[in-house]
Design a protein around this motif. Structure first.
Motif, PDB file in Angstrom:
ATOM      1  N   ILE A   1      16.392  11.319 -14.803  1.00  0.00           N
ATOM      2  CA  ILE A   1      17.558  12.005 -14.096  1.00  0.00           C
ATOM      3  C   ILE A   1      18.452  11.080 -13.686  1.00  0.00           C
ATOM      4  O   ILE A   1      19.841  11.063 -13.667  1.00  0.00           O
ATOM      5  N   TYR A   2      18.103  10.120 -12.907  1.00  0.00           N
ATOM      6  CA  TYR A   2      18.891   9.099 -12.318  1.00  0.00           C
ATOM      7  C   TYR A   2      19.679   8.372 -13.352  1.00  0.00           C
ATOM      8  O   TYR A   2      21.174   7.955 -13.315  1.00  0.00           O
ATOM      9  N   GLN A   3      19.104   7.935 -14.313  1.00  0.00           N
ATOM     10  CA  GLN A   3      20.127   7.354 -15.626  1.00  0.00           C
ATOM     11  C   GLN A   3      20.988   8.111 -16.162  1.00  0.00           C
ATOM     12  O   GLN A   3      22.068   7.832 -16.753  1.00  0.00           O
ATOM     13  N   ASP A   4      20.726   9.639 -16.588  1.00  0.00           N
ATOM     14  CA  ASP A   4      21.771  10.576 -16.869  1.00  0.00           C
ATOM     15  C   ASP A   4      22.839  10.725 -15.832  1.00  0.00           C
ATOM     16  O   ASP A   4      24.112  10.397 -16.476  1.00  0.00           O
ATOM     17  N   LEU A   5      22.427  10.773 -14.548  1.00  0.00           N
ATOM     18  CA  LEU A   5      23.622  10.563 -13.509  1.00  0.00           C
ATOM     19  C   LEU A   5      24.347   9.534 -13.525  1.00  0.00           C
ATOM     20  O   LEU A   5      25.644   9.432 -13.531  1.00  0.00           O
ATOM     21  N   LEU A   6      23.661   8.333 -13.610  1.00  0.00           N
ATOM     22  CA  LEU A   6      24.411   6.949 -13.581  1.00  0.00           C
ATOM     23  C   LEU A   6      25.365   6.800 -14.908  1.00  0.00           C
ATOM     24  O   LEU A   6      26.637   6.186 -14.661  1.00  0.00           O
ATOM     25  N   SER A   7      25.029   7.515 -15.900  1.00  0.00           N
ATOM     26  CA  SER A   7      26.007   7.275 -17.182  1.00  0.00           C
ATOM     27  C   SER A   7      26.814   8.509 -17.198  1.00  0.00           C
ATOM     28  O   SER A   7      27.745   8.594 -18.155  1.00  0.00           O
ATOM     29  N   GLY A   8      27.109   9.368 -16.233  1.00  0.00           N
ATOM     30  CA  GLY A   8      27.911  10.377 -16.147  1.00  0.00           C
ATOM     31  C   GLY A   8      27.666  11.705 -16.604  1.00  0.00           C
ATOM     32  O   GLY A   8      28.296  12.570 -16.656  1.00  0.00           O
ATOM     33  N   LYS A   9      26.328  11.926 -16.917  1.00  0.00           N
ATOM     34  CA  LYS A   9      25.871  13.259 -17.545  1.00  0.00           C
ATOM     35  C   LYS A   9      25.179  14.005 -15.921  1.00  0.00           C
ATOM     36  O   LYS A   9      24.657  13.240 -15.165  1.00  0.00           O
ATOM     37  N   ASN A  10      25.214  15.225 -16.287  1.00  0.00           N
ATOM     38  CA  ASN A  10      24.810  15.969 -15.173  1.00  0.00           C
ATOM     39  C   ASN A  10      23.580  16.955 -15.902  1.00  0.00           C
ATOM     40  O   ASN A  10      23.616  17.733 -16.814  1.00  0.00           O
ATOM     41  N   PRO A  11      22.200  16.367 -15.604  1.00  0.00           N
ATOM     42  CA  PRO A  11      21.332  17.015 -16.331  1.00  0.00           C
ATOM     43  C   PRO A  11      21.140  18.711 -16.257  1.00  0.00           C
ATOM     44  O   PRO A  11      20.229  19.317 -16.923  1.00  0.00           O
ATOM     45  N   ASN A  12      21.830  18.977 -14.924  1.00  0.00           N
ATOM     46  CA  ASN A  12      21.566  20.699 -14.887  1.00  0.00           C
ATOM     47  C   ASN A  12      22.780  21.209 -15.494  1.00  0.00           C
ATOM     48  O   ASN A  12      22.752  22.694 -15.555  1.00  0.00           O
ATOM     49  N   THR A  13      23.891  20.647 -16.159  1.00  0.00           N
ATOM     50  CA  THR A  13      25.011  21.105 -16.608  1.00  0.00           C
ATOM     51  C   THR A  13      24.748  21.645 -18.035  1.00  0.00           C
ATOM     52  O   THR A  13      24.294  20.517 -18.924  1.00  0.00           O
ATOM     53  N   VAL A  14      24.941  22.734 -18.619  1.00  0.00           N
ATOM     54  CA  VAL A  14      24.961  23.032 -19.924  1.00  0.00           C
ATOM     55  C   VAL A  14      26.331  23.318 -20.428  1.00  0.00           C
ATOM     56  O   VAL A  14      27.062  24.367 -20.175  1.00  0.00           O
ATOM     57  N   ILE A  15      26.990  22.377 -21.422  1.00  0.00           N
ATOM     58  CA  ILE A  15      28.291  22.512 -21.662  1.00  0.00           C
ATOM     59  C   ILE A  15      28.352  23.268 -23.040  1.00  0.00           C
ATOM     60  O   ILE A  15      27.864  22.884 -24.073  1.00  0.00           O
TER      61      ILE A  15
ATOM     62  N   LEU B   1       0.871  -1.075   0.000  1.00  0.00           N
ATOM     63  CA  LEU B   1       0.031  -0.015  -0.027  1.00  0.00           C
ATOM     64  C   LEU B   1       0.837   1.248  -0.019  1.00  0.00           C
ATOM     65  O   LEU B   1       0.844   2.202  -0.818  1.00  0.00           O
ATOM     66  N   PHE B   2       1.995   1.340   0.816  1.00  0.00           N
ATOM     67  CA  PHE B   2       2.822   2.547   0.835  1.00  0.00           C
ATOM     68  C   PHE B   2       3.711   2.803  -0.174  1.00  0.00           C
ATOM     69  O   PHE B   2       3.926   3.929  -0.673  1.00  0.00           O
ATOM     70  N   ALA B   3       4.159   1.545  -0.807  1.00  0.00           N
ATOM     71  CA  ALA B   3       4.717   1.614  -1.900  1.00  0.00           C
ATOM     72  C   ALA B   3       3.749   2.076  -3.217  1.00  0.00           C
ATOM     73  O   ALA B   3       4.178   2.846  -3.998  1.00  0.00           O
ATOM     74  N   PHE B   4       2.776   1.636  -3.366  1.00  0.00           N
ATOM     75  CA  PHE B   4       1.507   1.831  -4.399  1.00  0.00           C
ATOM     76  C   PHE B   4       1.175   3.525  -4.394  1.00  0.00           C
ATOM     77  O   PHE B   4       1.067   4.062  -5.362  1.00  0.00           O
ATOM     78  N   GLN B   5       1.092   3.919  -2.871  1.00  0.00           N
ATOM     79  CA  GLN B   5       0.945   5.306  -2.600  1.00  0.00           C
ATOM     80  C   GLN B   5       2.029   6.337  -3.543  1.00  0.00           C
ATOM     81  O   GLN B   5       1.428   7.204  -4.058  1.00  0.00           O
ATOM     82  N   ILE B   6       3.059   5.714  -3.235  1.00  0.00           N
ATOM     83  CA  ILE B   6       4.055   6.793  -3.645  1.00  0.00           C
ATOM     84  C   ILE B   6       4.162   6.583  -5.272  1.00  0.00           C
ATOM     85  O   ILE B   6       4.333   7.595  -6.234  1.00  0.00           O
ATOM     86  N   GLN B   7       4.089   5.488  -5.927  1.00  0.00           N
ATOM     87  CA  GLN B   7       4.205   5.012  -7.442  1.00  0.00           C
ATOM     88  C   GLN B   7       2.963   5.672  -8.214  1.00  0.00           C
ATOM     89  O   GLN B   7       2.973   6.335  -8.973  1.00  0.00           O
ATOM     90  N   PHE B   8       1.803   5.662  -7.495  1.00  0.00           N
ATOM     91  CA  PHE B   8       0.590   6.083  -8.025  1.00  0.00           C
ATOM     92  C   PHE B   8       0.301   7.583  -7.968  1.00  0.00           C
ATOM     93  O   PHE B   8       0.209   8.082  -9.045  1.00  0.00           O
ATOM     94  N   TYR B   9       0.436   8.120  -6.927  1.00  0.00           N
ATOM     95  CA  TYR B   9       0.476   9.488  -6.671  1.00  0.00           C
ATOM     96  C   TYR B   9       1.163  10.405  -7.510  1.00  0.00           C
ATOM     97  O   TYR B   9       1.005  11.456  -7.839  1.00  0.00           O
ATOM     98  N   TYR B  10       2.661  10.102  -7.409  1.00  0.00           N
ATOM     99  CA  TYR B  10       3.865  10.832  -7.817  1.00  0.00           C
ATOM    100  C   TYR B  10       4.069  10.240  -9.063  1.00  0.00           C
ATOM    101  O   TYR B  10       5.374  10.421  -9.534  1.00  0.00           O
ATOM    102  N   SER B  11       3.273   9.681 -10.008  1.00  0.00           N
ATOM    103  CA  SER B  11       3.766   8.849 -11.033  1.00  0.00           C
ATOM    104  C   SER B  11       4.431   9.634 -12.113  1.00  0.00           C
ATOM    105  O   SER B  11       5.799   9.250 -12.566  1.00  0.00           O
ATOM    106  N   GLU B  12       3.937  10.918 -12.680  1.00  0.00           N
ATOM    107  CA  GLU B  12       4.867  11.545 -13.550  1.00  0.00           C
ATOM    108  C   GLU B  12       6.148  12.096 -12.972  1.00  0.00           C
ATOM    109  O   GLU B  12       7.107  12.166 -13.624  1.00  0.00           O
ATOM    110  N   PHE B  13       6.367  12.502 -11.626  1.00  0.00           N
ATOM    111  CA  PHE B  13       7.297  13.044 -11.089  1.00  0.00           C
ATOM    112  C   PHE B  13       8.376  12.000 -11.037  1.00  0.00           C
ATOM    113  O   PHE B  13       9.614  12.148 -11.452  1.00  0.00           O
ATOM    114  N   LEU B  14       7.852  10.424 -10.938  1.00  0.00           N
ATOM    115  CA  LEU B  14       9.160   9.570 -10.783  1.00  0.00           C
ATOM    116  C   LEU B  14       9.574   9.250 -11.897  1.00  0.00           C
ATOM    117  O   LEU B  14      10.662   8.438 -12.309  1.00  0.00           O
ATOM    118  N   GLU B  15       8.564   9.405 -12.944  1.00  0.00           N
ATOM    119  CA  GLU B  15       9.317   9.151 -14.495  1.00  0.00           C
ATOM    120  C   GLU B  15      10.506   9.999 -14.890  1.00  0.00           C
ATOM    121  O   GLU B  15      11.286   9.723 -15.387  1.00  0.00           O
TER     122      GLU B  15
END
Length: 322
Positions: free
Chosen positions: A159-173, A140-154
């Protein structure tokens, strides 16, 4: 009485924030679809009952998924309805699979997508098989987070995948920048040595994400609190932390604290009244069946046959649309 919050906002902004037009459009559509039935007791009564049900949170029952996810209030109402309807699953200590929880969700929303249920189950099970058993409270508590904040979590996942691959989403080079030319990014092999991403950098990206987007997201201060306790974390570690955070659950306001999850005095009282009423009704039927009469024995045999028939004693669900 108008709240101070209402008086502080312009009319158009308040209407947009409360999604009033969404409910007005839905009410009018239902009015047109059921105008023959509604004409018997009046349009004014229909709108009164519709908006009363919106305030009570019962307007989402048996509705299509597109409507259930249309507003934050609808999502919170659906979470509360799911908890109240199936609280006895947790109260009895039953463990269910992801598929079984999805079947329960479909009892309230027939077209509820399987993908959302799978994502919620993955928060609980992590790398375990998706057919493992889960407790009601964990799901229930896991479903609450996933359902209510679904767009945010997408967006968080991207962002997480970018950081994991070495990219910084906030950095413009800039191509001509010397810092851009000499910046070195870790290779995938180097990134895999360290588990997850750096928590402080992750929070900077999420803070900007909350500022840029208007859809529902957890309070940034609470997200910062979650990430300040660790140096590095994985994406699912972040989701688990959100689902277990007491403050985020309170801010969302749909479910009680975990310690009170199995307690719902109002619902227990209503169920007890239904049980007593059912017993009184059955006693009355049995008394009438034993009364002498030309067809007394036949009537008693028919009643006993109906009570043995599963479908006869089960209540017939009626889909209220408001």
């Amino acid at each position: 009485m108008l709240s101070p919050e209402r008086l502080a906002l312009p009319d158009y902004e308040y209407l947009a924030q409360r999604h009033v037009l969404t409910y007005m459009e839905d009410a009018v559509c239902q009015l047109l679809e059921n105008k023959e039935d509604i004409s018997q007791y009046g349009i004014a009564r229909f709108f009164t009952e519709y908006f009363n049900s919106v305030c009570q949170g019962t307007h989402i029952l048996f509705r299509e998924f597109s409507f259930i996810q249309a507003t934050p209030h609808n999502r919170a109402s659906f979470l509360r309805a799911f908890w109240r309807c199936f609280r006895t699953v947790g109260k009895n200590g039953d463990l269910l699979t992801m598929r079984e929880y999805h079947c329960l969700l479909q009892l309230l929303c027939p077209d509820f997508p399987l993908e959302l249920t799978q994502k919620a189950a993955r928060i609980v099970l992590m790398d375990d098989a998706m057919d493992c058993l889960m407790s009601f409270s964990d799901f229930l508590f896991a479903f609450q987070i996933q359902f209510y904040y679904s767009e945010f979590l997408e967006s968080v996942a991207a962002i997480y995948q970018d950081l994991l691959s070495g990219k910084n989403p906030n950095t413009v080079i800039v191509p001509t920048s010397s810092s851009g030319q000499h910046r070195q990014r870790p290779t995938l092999g180097e990134a895999s040595v360290l588990e997850g991403v750096e928590a402080s950098l992750f929070y900077q990206c999420l803070e900007n994400l909350c500022d840029r987007h208007k859809y529902s997201c957890p309070p940034p201060a609470l997200v910062k609190e979650v990430l300040s306790n660790v140096q590095r974390l994985t994406f699912y570690g972040f989701l688990v932390a959100l689902s277990k955070h007491h403050g985020i659950n309170q801010a969302l306001g749909a479910l009680p604290d975990k310690g009170d999850l199995m307690h719902d005095p109002a619902m227990d009282e209503a169920l007890e009244r239904l049980v007593v009423r059912s017993r009184l009704h059955r006693t009355s039927r049995q008394h009438r069946a034993k009364e002498p009469g030309a067809f007394g024995f036949q009537r008693r045999e028919k009643l006993e046959a109906l009570e043995r028939e599963p479908s006869a004693s089960a209540p017939t669900p009626y889909s209220y649309w408001w």
